[in-house]
Scaffold this active site. Sequence first.
Site, PDB file in Angstrom:
ATOM      1  CG  HIS A   1      -0.400   0.095   2.467  1.00 50.06           C
ATOM      2  ND1 HIS A   1      -0.054   1.323   3.215  1.00 50.06           N
ATOM      3  CD2 HIS A   1       0.057  -0.950   3.337  1.00 50.06           C
ATOM      4  CE1 HIS A   1       0.551   1.076   4.388  1.00 50.06           C
ATOM      5  NE2 HIS A   1       0.550  -0.495   4.548  1.00 50.06           N
TER       6      HIS A   1
ATOM      7  CG  ASP B   1      -2.593   4.139   3.135  1.00 50.86           C
ATOM      8  OD1 ASP B   1      -2.017   3.105   2.516  1.00 50.86           O
ATOM      9  OD2 ASP B   1      -3.315   4.394   3.901  1.00 50.86           O
TER      10      ASP B   1
ATOM     11  CD  GLU C   1      -2.724  -1.620   5.527  1.00 49.24           C
ATOM     12  OE1 GLU C   1      -2.631  -2.506   6.411  1.00 49.24           O
ATOM     13  OE2 GLU C   1      -2.137  -0.397   6.074  1.00 49.24           O
TER      14      GLU C   1
HETATM   15 ZN   LIG Z   1       1.324  -1.439   6.309  1.00 45.97          ZN
END
Ligand SMILES: [Zn+2]
Length: 416
Positions: A84, A86, A181
Amino acid sequence: MDSVWKDKLLDRFLKYVKTYTESEPGVDEIPSTPQQWDLAKYLKKELEDIGLEDVSIDDHAYVMGYLPSNQERNKLPTIGFIAHFDTSPDFTGKDVKPKIWKDYAGGDVLLNEDKNIVLKTSEFPEIKDMFGQTLITTDGTTLLGADDKAGIAEIVTAVEYLINNPDIPRPRIAVGFTPDEEVGKGAHLFDVEKFGADWAYTMDGSSVGELEYENFNAAGVKLTFQGKMVHPGYAKNKMINALHMAREFAAALPADEVPEKTEGRQGFYHQTAIHGGPDMVTLEMIVRDHDDELFEKRKNFLRQLVQRFNQSYGEERIKLEIKDQYYNMYKMIKDKMHIVDLAKKAMENIDVEPNIKPIRGGTDGAQLSYKGLPCPNIFAGGQNFHSRYEYVTLESMEKATEVIIEIARLSTDKPD
Ligand SMILES: [Zn+2]
């Protein structure tokens, strides 16, 4: 890996962490913040540039791309690797200024001289294990974002390495990068069908060797206690104080089954919020257990307790809402343990000791597993996530990159 590849890995990682991608809770749209698009678009272009096929970015910033197999044989699986982009809203990820400590000497690390912020071995003794490695820290004012940009750098570098080393046999590899996430939505709009992998790994764990395929079953609970208000001066035998009800109820919960007294596979009830007054109180709680049966038992225990209390009041004064949040991915993986064994063997082959333990939380992999994509979690190498003390070493990221390459190679081993 030789130094050219280590440099690539490091450059990539530094580029990613300097790109602001903090996500935000409580936002309906995915991605939850516009800045996540910046890295998503950059990653799409990067995957195209290194030569992946069918690279795409959808309306919600999910990035996917494919490396075709270089084997003649059919029947090889497509293996996915997911990370992920973010970073956690728990601590600011804006203007990250990573600091590099080549040949780390093993002592305290002065992150910020002006603000006197120090990464101390007395507080974080594990850092001593990084002696002699290339340590990457923050300047003490932000998080680093190794969670999970280390995972992205490892995946991109591994597929680029495989493209440049066609002698290494590989199956078809699917690469997926997700937004949000950290606000629990990374898997929400992940198009498992489009991804087209037989199974995948999230590269989102911490210490070298971590391999996880069990997580909590999770439920959120809301209890409402309805009191009966009467003027306190004339309340005898009339008033029912919701505060007393809630306190009595909380006291009836097993006192030792709380997060602060449990570990490993022990489940718990965890009270997260209480609001209200004599007229009405709401009590929020989460319930966690790895074991399916015990998870159900815990929820039933609450139902029975509510029933018992209501019976003693002679009317329904307590309302109970239970909402399942996510489930243990083990149920989806236990019949496919070759997925775990493959990752384990890959680690052993490159001298990494697998460290298998149940996650006391959830992962995107858990949600993906229930969407039909079995998805254990592998270390990405970082430490002290979501904080100013977050760090990673280049050598840890190198190991994770090698695990990906070795998984690819090993998966072609078996004859049809
Ligand atoms: Zn993580």
